[in-house]
Each structure stands twice: as structure tokens, then as C-alpha cells.
Design a protein around this motif. Structure first.
Motif, short mmCIF file in Angstrom:
data_model
loop_
_atom_site.label_atom_id
_atom_site.label_comp_id
_atom_site.label_asym_id
_atom_site.label_seq_id
_atom_site.Cartn_x
_atom_site.Cartn_y
_atom_site.Cartn_z
N SER A 63 -4.00 3.38 13.47
CA SER A 63 -4.96 2.65 12.65
C SER A 63 -4.37 1.31 12.20
CB SER A 63 -5.42 3.48 11.45
OG SER A 63 -4.32 3.98 10.74
N ASP A 64 -3.06 1.27 11.97
CA ASP A 64 -2.45 0.04 11.45
C ASP A 64 -1.64 -0.72 12.49
OD1 ASP A 64 -3.44 0.82 8.98
OD2 ASP A 64 -1.61 1.88 8.45
N GLY B 151 1.14 18.26 2.36
CA GLY B 151 0.43 17.45 1.36
C GLY B 151 0.40 15.99 1.79
N ILE B 152 0.70 15.11 0.86
CA ILE B 152 0.66 13.67 1.14
C ILE B 152 1.71 13.30 2.19
CG2 ILE B 152 1.11 11.42 0.08
CD1 ILE B 152 0.02 12.67 -2.55
N GLY B 153 1.36 12.40 3.08
CA GLY B 153 2.37 11.85 3.98
C GLY B 153 2.11 12.04 5.46
N ASP B 154 1.04 12.72 5.81
CA ASP B 154 0.69 12.85 7.23
C ASP B 154 -0.72 12.33 7.42
OD1 ASP B 154 0.78 13.72 10.00
OD2 ASP B 154 2.40 15.05 9.36
N ASP B 155 -1.28 12.50 8.63
CA ASP B 155 -2.63 11.99 8.86
C ASP B 155 -3.68 12.79 8.09
OD1 ASP B 155 -2.22 9.80 10.78
OD2 ASP B 155 -1.29 11.38 11.94
N ASP C 203 -11.00 8.74 4.16
CA ASP C 203 -10.85 7.31 4.42
C ASP C 203 -12.05 6.58 3.84
OD1 ASP C 203 -8.69 5.93 5.82
OD2 ASP C 203 -8.90 7.56 7.27
N ASN D 235 2.40 8.92 -6.59
CA ASN D 235 2.53 10.33 -6.25
C ASN D 235 4.00 10.71 -6.06
OD1 ASN D 235 -0.47 11.13 -5.68
ND2 ASN D 235 -0.13 9.19 -4.61
N GLU E 187 0.82 -1.21 0.00
CA GLU E 187 0.00 0.00 0.00
C GLU E 187 0.86 1.27 0.00
OE1 GLU E 187 -2.46 0.30 3.47
OE2 GLU E 187 -3.06 2.35 3.00
N PHE E 188 1.84 1.33 0.91
CA PHE E 188 2.62 2.56 1.03
C PHE E 188 3.52 2.77 -0.18
CE2 PHE E 188 1.87 1.28 5.56
CZ PHE E 188 0.84 2.18 5.76
N ARG F 270 3.74 14.48 11.94
CA ARG F 270 4.45 13.26 12.33
C ARG F 270 5.94 13.53 12.47
NH1 ARG F 270 1.81 8.87 8.02
NH2 ARG F 270 -0.30 8.95 8.87
N ILE G 2 1.31 4.19 -2.95
CA ILE G 2 1.02 5.62 -2.77
C ILE G 2 2.22 6.45 -3.24
CG2 ILE G 2 0.52 7.45 -1.10
CD1 ILE G 2 -0.93 5.31 0.62
N ASP H 84 -8.03 11.05 12.28
CA ASP H 84 -6.91 11.65 11.56
C ASP H 84 -6.81 13.16 11.81
OD1 ASP H 84 -5.48 9.59 10.24
OD2 ASP H 84 -7.15 9.33 8.85
N ASP I 102 -2.34 8.77 14.63
CA ASP I 102 -3.35 7.88 15.23
C ASP I 102 -3.01 6.43 14.88
OD1 ASP I 102 -4.09 8.20 12.52
OD2 ASP I 102 -6.15 7.66 12.97
P1 ADP Z 1 -3.93 7.17 7.45
O1 ADP Z 1 -3.59 5.75 7.87
O2 ADP Z 1 -3.47 8.19 8.42
O3 ADP Z 1 -5.37 7.34 7.04
P2 ADP Z 1 -2.78 6.47 4.93
O4 ADP Z 1 -1.74 5.48 5.37
O5 ADP Z 1 -4.06 5.98 4.37
O6 ADP Z 1 -3.05 7.47 6.13
O7 ADP Z 1 -2.13 7.43 3.85
C1 ADP Z 1 -0.83 8.00 4.01
C2 ADP Z 1 -0.74 9.30 3.21
O8 ADP Z 1 -0.90 9.05 1.81
C3 ADP Z 1 -1.82 10.32 3.53
O9 ADP Z 1 -1.23 11.61 3.46
C4 ADP Z 1 -2.85 10.13 2.43
O10 ADP Z 1 -3.59 11.31 2.18
C5 ADP Z 1 -1.97 9.79 1.24
N1 ADP Z 1 -2.64 8.95 0.23
C6 ADP Z 1 -3.22 7.73 0.41
N2 ADP Z 1 -3.71 7.23 -0.75
C7 ADP Z 1 -3.46 8.16 -1.71
C8 ADP Z 1 -3.70 8.24 -3.12
N3 ADP Z 1 -4.33 7.26 -3.78
N4 ADP Z 1 -3.28 9.34 -3.79
C9 ADP Z 1 -2.68 10.34 -3.12
N5 ADP Z 1 -2.40 10.34 -1.81
C10 ADP Z 1 -2.77 9.26 -1.09
#
Ligand code: ADP
Ligand code: MG
Length: 346
Positions: free
Chosen positions: A235-236, A33-37, A53, A20, A12-13, A156, A16, A82, A233
Motif C-alpha cells: 500500500s505504501d 494485535g497491532i503491527g501486521d496487516d 482502513d 499504543n 504515522e508509524f 510479516r 501509532i 490486508d 500488501d
Molecule cells: P496497513 O498499511 O497494512 O493498513 P497500517 O500501516 O495502517 O497498516 O497500520 C500498521 C499497524 O498499526 C496495524 O496493525 C494497524 O492495525 C495498527 N494501527 C494503525 N493505526 C492505529 C491506531 N490509531 N491505534 C491502534 N492501532 C493502529
């Protein structure tokens, strides 16, 4: 022929990151932007927080044992969580649902009864959404909008060497609850007349089916003038989230297994499944507790809150991320929590 990479190869990570790649930020209002809660956007003096979510039938929930009202409640709470993880307050949500005709209007009303209940409890307004049909099952995606003062926002990435690592509530309960539900489902399939007795699992089932977000913790920290240096938070699972903080903050950590807060019912339930409680606490997800770091100067204040436990401290990056056992030996911290697509975490 073009290259084909399987989703499970990168997880998953990894997916992402691959979809991106680092891009330049085009708008001054984009602070995180992407990478925090949650994403953080600055409009005038306000920081607006946004997070999304989704919950998918068969992946995040099983209709055999998930009451729709609980599902609606949980779909909201995981989003609010989040926003609290950024030290903010959730204010509005939009809701997208895709439903197959297997669901009746009354069933979807049940789902919304849970959504309305969560919004009432957390003081949040529903301001829009989208409704579509689906060829199979139910899909719910919620986007939450929250706010925080710029000088109170916690990402974070701010953990420093010697900071204390704290966690709210207790861990592993939601995972224990999931194991009970999955076990009863198997029994039920074999004998549909079977009536499960859930009376000795009340706490862990509630942790799984009706979690709460970190409102109380964030409010208490604020009232007591404690600003965490980093926060996320859970979640995982604790292990996965701790590694996220260490990676973002460029630090290492030591977590004391003995200190993990685990409820008696969680320990007892996990034992039934031959799982050690601390392993369940580390890798079981969906507790939606807050994991955060504080400066040592705040230790005296934190001690006063029975709902917050200090479980370790931040170290220099060169020390790596370590678990300290009750026998005082160390084990490298690894993430084995929930990761969509990945078969086994590296
Ligand atoms: P959380 O567990 O806190 O909900 P995630 O692990 O789901 O966070 O996501 C990690 C980061 O990646 C967050 O900043 C989220 O917005 C981003 N992200 C997740 N999926 C996508 C996607 N398909 N496109 C762009 N950004 C994404
Ligand atoms: Mg999160």
C-alpha cells in the motif's frame, strides 16, 4: 508548560507506536494485535482476521477526479487486500460514512454501487456500519473481517535467510496514474473547457482508480501448496513494505532493481514526469500487490506463474537491506513512500 511534539516529527508509524505502547494481552483469543496487516483472533479452531482502513476526502482522494463508484470499490479493495496479506479470505465488512450535505443521496448511492460491486466480486457480505454527518467532505471507514486456518496464516514475521522475495503483478502503475490525474487537474483549473485525453493512460488510471486485491495470487498459492513464510500488501510502496517484513522477521534483504516487474505504460508515463521507473516502483504506493517470501524449495513451482516475479532474497540481518543495481553495486534500501504526517522519511 507541557511539551508539544509536532505530528511531523514522529510520522504515522511513530504516532501509532507512541499511542499504543506495548501492553500485555488480556485475552487468550488475541493471537496477533497491532503491527501486521490484520489482527488475528482465535475462536475455537478458527482464526478470525480483522482490519480497518479509512479514506478521507482531500487526503486519500480528490473529488475532482475520483468517480464515487470507483471510490466505493477502492475503499473495499484496500481492506480485502490486508486480509489476503495474511493469507486469509475476507468474509464481512462494516462501513462507516460521514458525509457533508454537499453530497446528494444519489451521489452516496453511486458510492455504494461501487461497494456492492466489490463485495459481489470478492464474495463479501455487508453486515453493518454507522452513518453520521460531517462538517466538511466525505469520510469512509471500512472494517473487514476475514478467516484463515491457523496453520495457513502468514504474518510479516516469518522470513528466513535464503528465502526468495516475490511480488505479484506489476509495480508503480497506481502512482503513475495519480501523477496523470494531478496534472490534468491543474490544466483543468486553468482552463475549465479543457477535455483531457486519457486514452493512452488507461492502464495506469485503472491501477489508481480501480485497484484489485490479491485474491487470485492467494488462491493460486493455496492450490499449488505454497505457504509463504511472510507476506504484506503493497500500500505504501515496495521499499516501505520490504522494510516492514525485514524488521518484523529480524532479517536483511537484497532486492535486484533489474527484476522489478513494471508495465510498459507505467515506465512511459513515469518518464514523462522525469521519474525513473524503478524509483516509481520502489516508492509509489497503492498498487495493492502482494509482497511475500517463499522457501527456496518452492522456486520451481513459482516459476510457472507469470504473474509472480522473484525480485530478491532474504539475507542475514547483519547484511542490512540492500538494493542491487544493474551494474552490481549496492544501495541501502530506504522508505520514501507514503507516510501520513511525515514531511521526509528519516
Ligand atoms: P496497513 O498499511 O497494512 O493498513 P497500517 O500501516 O495502517 O497498516 O497500520 C500498521 C499497524 O498499526 C496495524 O496493525 C494497524 O492495525 C495498527 N494501527 C494503525 N493505526 C492505529 C491506531 N490509531 N491505534 C491502534 N492501532 C493502529
Ligand atoms: Mg497492509
Amino acid at each position: 508548560m507541557g511539551q508539544r511534539t509536532e505530528l511531523e516529527e514522529i510520522g504515522e508509524f511513530g504516532l501509532i507506536e507512541r499511542l499504543n505502547p506495548k501492553q500485555e494481552i488480556r485475552n487468550n483469543s488475541t493471537i496477533i494485535g497491532i503491527g501486521d496487516d490484520a489482527a488475528a483472533l482465535k475462536y475455537n479452531d478458527k482464526i478470525v482476521l480483522v482490519s480497518t482502513d479509512a479514506m478521507v476526502e482531500g487526503v486519500h482522494f480528490d473529488m475532482v477526479y475520483t468517480p464515487l463508484k470507483h471510490l466505493g470499490y477502492k475503499a473495499c479493495v484496500v481492506n480485502f487486500s490486508d486480509i489476503y496479506a495474511m493469507n486469509g479470505q475476507p468474509k464481512q465488512i462494516t462501513i462507516t460514512i460521514s458525509s457533508s450535505n454537499r453530497y446528494s443521496v444519489e451521489a452516496l448511492e453511486e458510492l455504494y454501487a461501487g461497494i456492492h460491486l466489490a463485495c459481489e466480486k470478492y464474495n463479501v457480505d455487508i453486515v453493518g456500519g454507522d452513518t453520521t454527518s460531517s462538517v466538511s467532505g466525505l469520510f469512509i471507514s471500512i472494517t473487514v473481517i476475514g478467516e484463515v486456518e491457523q496453520d495457513k496464516m502468514v504474518g510479516r514475521n516469518g522470513a528466513k535467510v535464503y528465502d526468495l522475495i516475490c511480488v505479484s503483478g506489476d509495480l508503480g502503475g497506481a502512482y503513475a496514474g495519480l501523477l496523470v490525474l494531478q496534472r490534468e487537474k491543474v490544466t483543468f483549473k486553468a482552463n475549465p473547457n479543457f477535455q483531457p485525453d486519457f486514452s493512452t493512460y488507461e492502464y495506469v488510471l485503472e491501477r489508481q482508480l480501480k485497484p484489485e486485491a490479491g485474491k487470485k495470487t492467494v488462491e493460486w498459492l493455496r492450490e499449488n501448496n505454497i505457504l509463504p513464510t511472510s507476506m504484506i500488501d503493497i500500500s505504501d510502496g515496495l521499499a516501505s513494505e520490504m522494510l516492514h517484513i525485514c524488521k518484523s522477521s529480524d532479517v536483511g534483504c537484497e532486492l535486484y532493481i533489474e527484476k522489478f516487474p513494471i508495465d510498459y505504460e507505467t515506465t512511459r508515463t513515469l518518464e514523462e514526469f522525469k521519474i525513473m521507473a524503478d524509483v516509481g516502483a520502489l516508492n509509489g504506493g497503492e498498487d495493492y500487490e502482494l509482497l511475500f517470501t517463499i522457501d527456496q524449495k518452492d522456486f520451481e513451482k513459482i516459476k510457472e506463474n507469470e504473474n509472480i516475479t522473484v525480485i530478491g532474497h532474504i539475507t542475514d540481518k547483519s547484511m542490512g537491506c540492500q538494493l542491487v543495481t544493474p551494474q552490481d553495486t549496492t544501495i541501502e534500501l530506504r522508505a520514501q513512500g507514503w507516510n501520513h504526517y511525515r514531511k521526509e522519511e528519516k
